[in-house]
Each structure stands twice: as C-alpha cells, then as structure tokens.
Enzyme design. Structure first.
Site, PDB file in Angstrom:
ATOM      1  N   CYS A 110      -0.345   2.647   6.673  1.00 39.57           N
ATOM      2  CA  CYS A 110      -0.017   1.078   6.907  1.00 39.57           C
ATOM      3  C   CYS A 110       0.439   0.463   5.787  1.00 39.57           C
ATOM      4  O   CYS A 110      -0.068   0.517   4.568  1.00 39.57           O
ATOM      5  CB  CYS A 110      -1.064   0.667   7.922  1.00 39.57           C
ATOM      6  N   HIS A 123      -9.061   3.158  -2.435  1.00 40.30           N
ATOM      7  CA  HIS A 123      -7.726   2.596  -2.230  1.00 40.30           C
ATOM      8  C   HIS A 123      -7.301   1.877  -3.143  1.00 40.30           C
ATOM      9  O   HIS A 123      -7.201   0.752  -3.162  1.00 40.30           O
ATOM     10  CB  HIS A 123      -7.536   2.184  -0.872  1.00 40.30           C
ATOM     11  N   CYS A 142       0.875  -1.233   0.127  1.00 44.47           N
ATOM     12  CA  CYS A 142       0.054  -0.153   0.252  1.00 44.47           C
ATOM     13  C   CYS A 142       0.854   1.186  -0.130  1.00 44.47           C
ATOM     14  O   CYS A 142       0.178   2.511  -0.290  1.00 44.47           O
ATOM     15  CB  CYS A 142      -0.946   0.122   1.311  1.00 44.47           C
ATOM     16  N   GLY A 151       0.682  -3.810   4.389  1.00 46.34           N
ATOM     17  CA  GLY A 151       0.597  -5.232   4.531  1.00 46.34           C
ATOM     18  C   GLY A 151       1.925  -6.066   5.163  1.00 46.34           C
ATOM     19  O   GLY A 151       2.805  -5.538   4.614  1.00 46.34           O
TER      20      GLY A 151
END
Length: 399
Positions: free
Chosen positions: A385, A354, A94, A387
C-alpha cells in the site's frame, strides 16, 4: 518505425541488513548505504562494462536532508561508478523501491537501455519525524472536508481499514507474532544470507593521548525480528493512533534504515556478458484508492498486475506483501483470497522493518533469492500500500 517490446531480466539483487530506527545504522548515511549496494550489485557481473549502465533509478520516500540532492547520483558516484552513468531519484512513498525496478525495466523493454540499476535507500534515523524535516501541507487540505483524509497519519488509516474490513485486535496481534516467528526461523536457517551484504559500522571515541579510538561492528542480520514475540505480550500494548483502536506499535511495521540494488539486463546484454538471469520482469501496476483507507491499495493493484502478466493469483507461489500494518495486510489477503502460506514466508515488515522507499527493492532481493533456492517457484509478486491512497504490485517469472 516502432520498436518491438523486449524483455527485461533481473540478473542480481542485493541488500543491506535492515536496522531499527536509531539502531545499528543510526550514524550511517543513507547515501553510504546506497553506495554499498550499488558497488556490490555490479560486482556480481565482473565482466560488465559499467559505462553501459543506462541509468541508476533510486527510490526514496523522503528525499531531503542526508538523502536529498538527488541521492541516486551522489550514491553512484560514491560507489565509484563511471561519471558517464546518470542517476535519478524517484518518490512514490512506500512503493518507491518497486517503482524504481519497474521504471528500470521499462527503459529496457522500450529498447532505451540494455543495462539498468534499480535501487532504494531510506534512513528513518536521519529523518527527525515520519513526515521529514519540514511539514508544509496545502491549506486546502484542511479547508475542505473531502480533502482532510490526505493529512491522515498512516496509523489512523489502518484503524479505518480495521473497522471497515472487520479485522480484530486478536487477529492483528496473531499476525504480528507469526511475522516474527517466520523471520526468526529464516534467520536461523540462513535464508537471508544470499541477499544480505554485511555492513561494517565504525564508531569513534576519544582514546589515550588525544588519539581517536575506532571500533568496528559488522551488522549481518536484520535487527527487527524478536524471538520473544507472543500474543500475550502484544495484547498488553495500548493503541497509539485511536483511543479505542486496535492498531499498536506491536502490530505495525517498524521504522527502519536500509538499502538495496537490483541489476537488470536485456536479452542482448545477457548474451554479451554470458549471464544467466534469475527472473523476467513480467508486469507492474499501480492504482488509487480513497486516502483514508490507503492500506487496501493492493486489492486494486494486484488484479491489474496479474492481468498484465497473464497469470492468475493461484499461479503466484511467493508474495512479498508489505506489512505496513497487520490490519491492512489481513484485509488485503482476505479480500483477494490469498493463501497465507504463500504470503511473506520469511516474515514481513512487522518483524523485518520497513525503510519506506527502499522496501520495494529490498523485497525484490528477497524474492530473487527465494527463486534461486527453489527451482519449482515460477511466479512471484511484490505488493504494498502507499500513502495518500494507492497500491502497487509487480510480478516476476523465474527463468
């Protein structure tokens, strides 16, 4: 002889609208989205010698299928950039888009280039599932208990964050409603207009006498924001990741399609092309956290980025904190004591979407547009944040 570190400046940043998964961009290729933003970001500086572009660094969280085969290089060639311009695709899940900005800035700061492009592209419509086309996790993940959290779905990690940091369902839903409210208000006020490139989507259907009927729709706005979002409606949604959980589709980020590009220059290039920059790239930091609570990653990354920039959290006037889930965004804000009014003033990923590896570059475009609108906004920050347990943050200073 060692070279002195030089500053890297953001000159331009553009993005496509963000479409829902299987929405307006369901039949649009991610390399075409990328080509569109690359073509337009360089057009912002008409005098630019495009052969001087040192590299096109592109973030993509699932670099396979339609967005595989080094989509950065393919996208820049489709955009008509010179053959001499190289391209590299990078993946930090991300944070890939923000990492692309940081990597491009680093090349300039080290004196290896005077002009760089950072970008991100992601089509979650093109991916058959969130983990991509072929999931092949290492068997050791399941053989050892301490590795099991590597395989946790993002929603399950949000549930664990909600439990550990005591974020209630009611607070999560209220946060989601506010994200939609802010996003809808921003669209109505035209606050995304300067950063978004309308995208023409063509559709093909059988016509008369064997002809093909082509229709065109211009996508001008983000598809996700809902003016009818309300706490009572969200409260009726069932948890989707844990039977007695609090994380729902309504208080989680939307799966999306989109792309963005950012043009960076050294001070030498600014003078050469007589360009006034928007902001200076100040710092970047990334940090690891336990995979089972990956959403708390910004709590570790943000203080590092602030320290490297030499500023305090109170100095940051605008933060784009990716709302992977309301639970994790609230936990991060509470842990760091962030001012809610300064976090995602125009809404976040719960409303705006997103598109994974593109999000960091997309939110850079949003921050740059905000800095251009508000002369009093000196410092801005982007954080998310990541993954498998990481967090990233970047700090920018208006010039």
């Amino acid at each position: 002889m060692s070279k002195q570190i030089q500053d890297a400046y953001i000159v331009a940043a553009v993005r496509t609208p963000v479409a829902k998964r299987n929405g307006a961009f369901r039949a649009v290729r991610p390399d075409d989205l990328l080509a569109r933003v690359l073509r337009e970001v360089v057009a912002k500086v008409p005098s630019l010698d495009r052969t001087e572009i040192g590299d096109v660094v592109t973030g993509c969280a699932m670099p396979e299928a339609e967005q595989g085969m080094n989509v950065a290089r393919i996208g820049l060639l489709l955009a008509g950039l010179p053959d001499s311009v190289p391209g590299i695709t990078i993946n930090r899940f991300c944070a890939s888009g923000l990492q692309a900005v940081a990597d491009a800035a680093s090349r300039i700061r080290l004196g290896e280039a005077d002009v760089m492009i950072a970008a991100g592209t992601e089509s979650m419509s093109a991916m058959p599932q969130i983990m991509g086309n072929k999931v092949s996790l290492n068997p050791e993940i399941f053989a050892r208990a301490e590795n099991l959290s590597i395989a946790y779905g993002m929603g399950l990690t949000a549930e664990k964050v909600a439990q550990q940091w005591k974020v209630s369902r009611e607070d999560q839903d209220a946060f989601a409603v506010e994200s939609h409210r802010r996003a809808c208000a921003a669209i109505a006020a035209g606050q995304f207009a300067d950063e978004i490139l309308p995208y023409a989507v063509k559709s093909y259907a059988p016509g008369v006498d064997g002809t093909v009927r082509i229709t065109e729709r211009l996508v001008e706005h983000d598809e996700g924001p809902r003016p009818d979002a309300a706490a009572d409606r969200l409260g009726k949604l069932k948890p989707v990741f844990a039977a007695r959980g609090s994380v729902t589709a309504g208080n989680s980020s939307q799966m999306s399609d989109g792309a963005a590009a950012v043009l960076l220059m050294s001070e030498t290039a600014l003078k050469r092309y007589d360009v006034t920059p928007i902001a200076r790239f100040s710092s970047f930091a990334v940090a690891g956290v336990p995979p089972e609570v990956m959403g708390i990653g910004p709590v570790e990354a943000i203080p590092r980025a602030l320290a490297r920039a030499g500023v305090a959290l109170a100095d940051i006037g605008w933060t784009e904190l990716n709302e992977a889930f309301a639970a994790q965004a609230l936990a991060v804000m509470r842990q760091l004591g962030m001012d809610p009014a300064k976090v995602n003033p125009l809404g976040g990923a719960i409303a705006l979407g997103h598109p994974l590896g593109a999000t960091g570059a997309i939110r850079t475009a949003t921050l740059m547009a905000a800095m251009q609108r508000d002369p009093g906004l000196r410092y801005g920050m982007i954080s998310m944040c990541i993954g498998t347990g990481m967090g990233a943050a970047g700090v920018f200073e208006r010039v």
